[in-house]
Design an enzyme around this catalytic site. Structure first.
Site, PDB file in Angstrom:
ATOM      1  N   ALA A  49      -9.202  -1.021   6.377  1.00 47.30           N
ATOM      2  CA  ALA A  49      -9.213  -0.462   4.950  1.00 47.30           C
ATOM      3  C   ALA A  49     -10.288   0.491   4.837  1.00 47.30           C
ATOM      4  O   ALA A  49     -10.833   0.876   3.707  1.00 47.30           O
ATOM      5  CB  ALA A  49      -9.190  -1.448   4.085  1.00 47.30           C
TER       6      ALA A  49
ATOM      7  N   ARG B 133       0.761  -1.306  -0.029  1.00 47.15           N
ATOM      8  CA  ARG B 133       0.029   0.093  -0.050  1.00 47.15           C
ATOM      9  C   ARG B 133       0.743   1.197   0.019  1.00 47.15           C
ATOM     10  O   ARG B 133       0.601   2.138  -0.580  1.00 47.15           O
ATOM     11  CB  ARG B 133      -0.762   0.222   1.229  1.00 47.15           C
ATOM     12  CG  ARG B 133      -2.082   1.051   0.939  1.00 47.15           C
ATOM     13  CD  ARG B 133      -3.152   0.903   2.223  1.00 47.15           C
ATOM     14  NE  ARG B 133      -4.233   0.093   1.712  1.00 47.15           N
ATOM     15  CZ  ARG B 133      -5.369   0.370   0.937  1.00 47.15           C
ATOM     16  NH1 ARG B 133      -5.489   1.735   0.718  1.00 47.15           N
ATOM     17  NH2 ARG B 133      -6.388  -0.651   0.880  1.00 47.15           N
TER      18      ARG B 133
ATOM     19  N   GLU C 295      -9.748   6.395   7.083  1.00 49.45           N
ATOM     20  CA  GLU C 295      -8.159   6.581   6.833  1.00 49.45           C
ATOM     21  C   GLU C 295      -7.675   7.698   6.197  1.00 49.45           C
ATOM     22  O   GLU C 295      -6.853   8.399   6.458  1.00 49.45           O
ATOM     23  CB  GLU C 295      -7.352   5.357   6.423  1.00 49.45           C
ATOM     24  CG  GLU C 295      -7.650   4.088   6.972  1.00 49.45           C
ATOM     25  CD  GLU C 295      -7.369   2.710   6.456  1.00 49.45           C
ATOM     26  OE1 GLU C 295      -7.902   2.286   5.527  1.00 49.45           O
ATOM     27  OE2 GLU C 295      -6.194   2.161   6.785  1.00 49.45           O
TER      28      GLU C 295
HETATM   29  N1  MTE Z   1     -12.084   5.893  14.672  1.00 44.66           N
HETATM   30  C1  MTE Z   1     -12.130   5.758  15.885  1.00 44.66           C
HETATM   31  N2  MTE Z   1     -12.848   6.501  16.836  1.00 44.66           N
HETATM   32  N3  MTE Z   1     -11.485   4.682  16.443  1.00 44.66           N
HETATM   33  C2  MTE Z   1     -10.414   3.914  15.653  1.00 44.66           C
HETATM   34  O1  MTE Z   1     -10.112   2.819  16.242  1.00 44.66           O
HETATM   35  N4  MTE Z   1      -9.729   3.457  13.316  1.00 44.66           N
HETATM   36  C3  MTE Z   1      -9.360   3.675  11.864  1.00 44.66           C
HETATM   37  C4  MTE Z   1     -10.810   4.538  11.561  1.00 44.66           C
HETATM   38  N5  MTE Z   1     -11.163   5.345  12.483  1.00 44.66           N
HETATM   39  C5  MTE Z   1     -10.394   4.011  14.358  1.00 44.66           C
HETATM   40  C6  MTE Z   1     -11.302   5.283  13.871  1.00 44.66           C
HETATM   41  C7  MTE Z   1      -9.312   2.757  10.906  1.00 44.66           C
HETATM   42  S1  MTE Z   1      -7.530   2.261  11.140  1.00 44.66           S
HETATM   43  C8  MTE Z   1      -9.894   2.398  10.388  1.00 44.66           C
HETATM   44  S2  MTE Z   1      -9.278   1.111   9.040  1.00 44.66           S
HETATM   45  C9  MTE Z   1     -11.543   2.596   9.991  1.00 44.66           C
HETATM   46  O2  MTE Z   1     -11.852   3.619  11.118  1.00 44.66           O
HETATM   47  C10 MTE Z   1     -12.101   1.531  10.226  1.00 44.66           C
HETATM   48  O3  MTE Z   1     -13.583   1.455  10.233  1.00 44.66           O
HETATM   49  P1  MTE Z   1     -14.538   1.710   9.069  1.00 44.66           P
HETATM   50  O4  MTE Z   1     -14.080   0.877   7.904  1.00 44.66           O
HETATM   51  O5  MTE Z   1     -15.939   1.442   9.525  1.00 44.66           O
HETATM   52  O6  MTE Z   1     -14.240   3.311   8.796  1.00 44.66           O
HETATM   53  N1  HPA Z   2      -5.821  -2.316   4.642  1.00 48.74           N
HETATM   54  C1  HPA Z   2      -6.194  -2.726   5.778  1.00 48.74           C
HETATM   55  N2  HPA Z   2      -6.106  -3.918   6.452  1.00 48.74           N
HETATM   56  C2  HPA Z   2      -5.640  -4.879   5.653  1.00 48.74           C
HETATM   57  C3  HPA Z   2      -5.476  -4.687   4.033  1.00 48.74           C
HETATM   58  C4  HPA Z   2      -5.666  -3.425   3.438  1.00 48.74           C
HETATM   59  O1  HPA Z   2      -5.468  -3.017   2.381  1.00 48.74           O
HETATM   60  N3  HPA Z   2      -5.347  -5.873   3.690  1.00 48.74           N
HETATM   61  C5  HPA Z   2      -5.287  -6.830   4.565  1.00 48.74           C
HETATM   62  N4  HPA Z   2      -5.585  -6.273   5.667  1.00 48.74           N
HETATM   63 MO1  MOS Z   3      -7.404   0.312   9.635  1.00 49.85          MO
HETATM   64  S1  MOS Z   3      -5.210   0.348   9.550  1.00 49.85           S
HETATM   65  O1  MOS Z   3      -7.359  -0.589   7.981  1.00 49.85           O
HETATM   66  O2  MOS Z   3      -7.496  -0.955  10.898  1.00 49.85           O
END
Ligand code: MTE
Ligand code: HPA
Ligand code: MOS
Length: 772
Positions: free
Chosen positions: A516, A315, A718
């Site tokens: 992701a 990535r 993210e």
């Molecule tokens: N927001 C909060 N409050 N706490 C978290 O741990 N994790 C982040 C983001 N926002 C996180 C957060 C990460 S790393 C990801 S991948 C996404 O939330 C995952 O949730 P979603 O796919 O529902 O957005």
């Molecule tokens: N993003 C986050 N988590 C993951 C991914 C990715 O692309 N692939 C496998 N685990």
């Molecule tokens: Mo988020 S780093 O893809 O949990």
């Protein structure tokens, strides 16, 4: 669509519980009488053979029930998520990082277990260790997984013939997740082979499969439950497997409930973090600042095992273009094995380390040509009809970057403020200012294509209430709120009628990690599919019973409208139940259009892109290196927002976390390989007082996803993390002012006050070529 429930913007369904302390986390679950507590015994060497592991004193310590070593594992001694079998639950034969679990002790209280773990007598025979990525490359240390190469065009001649050419190296630091709630697992044994594990994991299905593997039982014997996490940020995508495994092994062995929760220091030492990178770049460009060729080498400190380092370093390459078109490009990853904790997922998943390399090259070009960095950015943005092919041969079809940047530039008054900053610095004071407007483009989808699937289970009870389960987990991001909105909208009922219960492997099988940023894209669609299946049956029932055309049946305002009649939803459901209509459904979704061939480096790994931009202004003190963030303006694209309040919360939080990564959060290992920044006392995350003095966050109202995502929304978790880069570059500009912007300061990350001060001194002394 504007009157949809989905745009009604309810707050996080647990908001009140979060702030009043009534939200239940794993540690709040009432413990059955006799619950035991496990604690890990960790290695105190970075790389050594284990000559002796004497646990006699541990076993006889007060309150101790017993110890667990490799011999007590009924199944496999492995919790690696990759299938590479490179991550033992307990080290055997040798240890490969400082903080590696070697055994566990189980006692009547957590305190007793924790004290007893210190009593082990261990004899080591030291082996040479390598700690960081540059050292590992120099020492020809192995890769933890196969590297990736992305290539397009003909790089070598393009670099050779470029009107201008610059090369350099950038070091980008790692980051601790600093979730408020640390790692935890609580296992309750059942009859036969059964065990239930409550845990704070982003990936209940993987934890389930891991527990089955270490116990040597079928996955159907293991249930993993997650009500919510107190933050995960990627740190709980794989790293919880170990804790779940230890709790489950102990629970089965002693036939008691067993809980394991490490202290913060041990959590920080024993679990993986963001990968730090050493990036070598070589860039060719013309008079106008247009890039003609890029060569980049991305070496990452992966730690002792592969974990997610393959996809993380992939990535990084996928984002080394950020928003820019590279006519000729070659990018190579170097996922280096090191004798340190195995690094893992962290918000952005390697993407931020790629994006910052692109932004460094832009800075280099701007300083070399004496241009505004924003002008160089614009000159290199992907086009819409041409100049739109990425280094991985996916065409950018949805480019809205120019519009986002135009609007932010105007709203933040960037040009006038930049002039004011230049004028302020020209007076030559001790305080200097900097301003930067940086973009981000982020690819949405798991690059492991099979991960892009999700399931749901929807029940409508005969009182008209709705219970919804999906495979995603709630970590504070508001996923459950968004999915409940989608279901409420589908049935045309109030949000309060829908309840999302805990995530459990019993209800939706084989789920992907909630990661992701794809949680709402995937689970929202799976939930909608479940709702639509039930609705189809209800429509058929209504059409027959009321003798109406199916297309006249509508679900809205807590009623079911059939032609000109309207029946309250609960009454209607009761009638459907009496008529024996099935009121439950399992939904499913898989992302269309995506494919990826890693061997050739070609495909369409991403369904779409999310775009955003931030403009930050800082002031630095050139005598101390201290700085403050004066103002940040953000315009971030979430398509058609499912919930603007939640989305803005995600953008603010991600920005601050990204800024922390690049400014104050510094991980520091000593020469022996011990992490010395293992508590908040030595590891500084941003405080409320570090936030921008003026903070404007907006969503582009006009944006909607051109792909058919849930309600045309876009993932948000993210992408805004990388908006923190605007702060880093503003710092860079403030530093550059001391040498009249003649040289690119080449700040490494994090740019702590100490680093800013050293960069100022370096520039004043004319030592521009050294980075640091
Ligand atoms: N927001 C909060 N409050 N706490 C978290 O741990 N994790 C982040 C983001 N926002 C996180 C957060 C990460 S790393 C990801 S991948 C996404 O939330 C995952 O949730 P979603 O796919 O529902 O957005
Ligand atoms: N993003 C986050 N988590 C993951 C991914 C990715 O692309 N692939 C496998 N685990
Ligand atoms: Mo988020 S780093 O893809 O949990």
């Amino acid at each position: 669509m504007k009157d949809d429930t989905v745009t009604s913007d309810p707050r996080h369904d647990s908001a009140i519980k979060h702030v009043t302390g009534r939200a239940e986390y794993t540690d709040d679950i009432p413990e059955p009488a006799g619950t035991l507590h496990a604690y890990l015994g960790l290695s105190t060497r970075a790389h050594a053979r284990i000559r002796k592991l004497d646990l006699a004193a541990v076993k006889t310590a007060p309150g101790v029930v017993g110890v667990l070593t490799e011999e007590d594992i009924p199944g496999e001694n492995d919790v690696s998520p990759t299938g590479l079998n490179d991550e033992p639950v307990f080290a055997t034969g040798k240890v490969e990082f400082w903080g590696q679990p070697m055994f566990a002790v189980v006692a009547e209280t957590r305190d007793a277990a924790r004290r007893a773990a210190q009593q082990a007598v261990i004899a080591y025979e030291d082996l040479p260790h390598v700690l960081d990525a540059a050292e590992a490359r120099a020492a020809d240390y192995p890769y933890v997984t196969a590297p990736l190469k992305l290539e397009r065009g003909d790089v070598a001649p393009a670099l050779r013939t470029a009107p201008h050419r610059l090369s350099g190296q950038m070091r980008v630091g790692g980051q601790d997740h600093m979730y408020l709630e640390g790692h935890i697992a609580f296992a309750i044994p059942g009859e036969d082979e059964d065990v239930i594990v409550h845990s704070s994991t982003q990936h209940p299905s993987e934890a389930q499969h891991m527990v089955a593997k270490v116990l040597g039982v079928n996955s159907h014997a293991v249930t993993v439950n997650v009500r919510r996490m107190g933050g995960g940020f990627g740190g709980k995508e794989t790293q919880m497997n170990l804790f779940c495994a230890v709790a489950a092994i102990a629970a089965k062995k002693w036939r008691c409930a067993v809980k394991i929760r490490p202290d913060r220091d041990d959590d920080m030492s024993a679990t993986g973090k963001r990968h730090d990178f050493v990036i070598d770049y070589d860039v060719g460009f013309d008079e106008a600042g247009r890039i003609t060729a890029v060569e980049g080498q991305f070496a990452a400190r992966c730690g002792f095992s592969a974990d997610l380092s393959g996809p993380v370093t992939d990535r990084a390459l996928f984002h080394a273009d950020n928003a820019y078109y590279y006519p000729n490009v070659r990018l190579t990853s170097h996922p280096m094995k090191t004798n340190s904790v195995s690094n893992t997922a962290f918000r952005g998943f390697g993407g931020p380390q790629g994006v910052i390399a692109a932004e460094r090259m832009i800075e280099e070009i701007a300083y070399a040509l004496g241009k505004d960095t924003l002008d160089v950015r614009r000159a290199n943005f992907y086009g819409t009809d041409d100049r739109n092919l990425t280094p991985y041969h996916q065409t950018v079809e949805d480019n809205i970057m120019p519009r986002i940047v135009d609007e932010l530039e105007a709203n933040a008054d960037y040009r006038a403020r930049r002039e004011a900053v230049l004028a302020y610095n020209a007076s030559g004071g001790i305080l200097r200012k900097g301003i930067a407007l940086t973009p981000v483009k982020f690819g949405i989808s798991f690059t492991a294509t099979w991960y892009n699937q999700a399931g749901s289970l929807v029940h409508v009870y005969n009182d008209g209430s709705i219970a919804l389960n999906h495979g995603g987990t709630e970590m504070g991001q508001g996923l459950n709120t968004k999915v409940a909105q989608i279901a409420a909208d589908a049935f045309g009922v109030d949000f309060s009628r829908v309840k999302i219960t805990r995530t459990t492997t019993e209800k939706v099988p084989n789920t992907s990690a909630t990661a992701a940023s794809s949680g709402s894209d995937l689970n929202g669609m799976a939930a909608l599919d479940g709702c639509e299946q039930i609705k189809a049956r209800l429509i058929e029932f209504a059409a027959e019973k009321w003798q109406a055309k199916p297309d006249t049946v509508r679900f809205a305002d807590n009623q079911v409208h059939i032609g000109s009649e309207a029946v309250p939803f609960a009454d209607f459901i009761k009638q459907a139940y009496m008529a024996r209509v099935q009121l439950s459904a399992a939904g499913f979704y898989k992302t269309p259009k995506i494919h990826w061939d890693r061997a050739s480096g070609k495909g369409r790994p991403f369904y779409y892109f999310a775009y955003g931009a931030a403009c930050s202004e800082v002031t630095i003190d050139t005598l101390t290196g201290e700085y403050q963030l004066d103002r940040t303006d953000i315009l971030h694209d979430v398509g058609r927002s499912l919930n603007p309040q939640l989305d803005i919360g995600q953008i603010e939080g991600a920005f601050i976390q990204g800024m922390g990564w690049l400014t104050t959060e510094e991980l520091w290992w000593d020469d022996e390989g011990q992490l010395r920044t293992h508590a908040p006392s030595t590891y500084k995350i941003p405080l409320a007082s570090d936030r921008p003095r003026v903070f404007n966050v907006a969503l582009p109202e006009w944006s909607e996803n051109r792909e058919n995502t849930i309600k045309r929304s876009k993932a948000v978790g993210e992408p805004p993390f990388m908006l923190g880069i605007s702060v880093f570059e503003a710092l860079s500009m403030a530093v550059a002012s001391v040498a009249d912007y003649k040289t690119c300061p080449r700040l490494d990350a994090p740019a702590t006050p100490e680093c800013v001060l050293m960069a100022v001194e370096r520039l004043r002394e004319g030592r521009a070529d050294v980075s640091g």
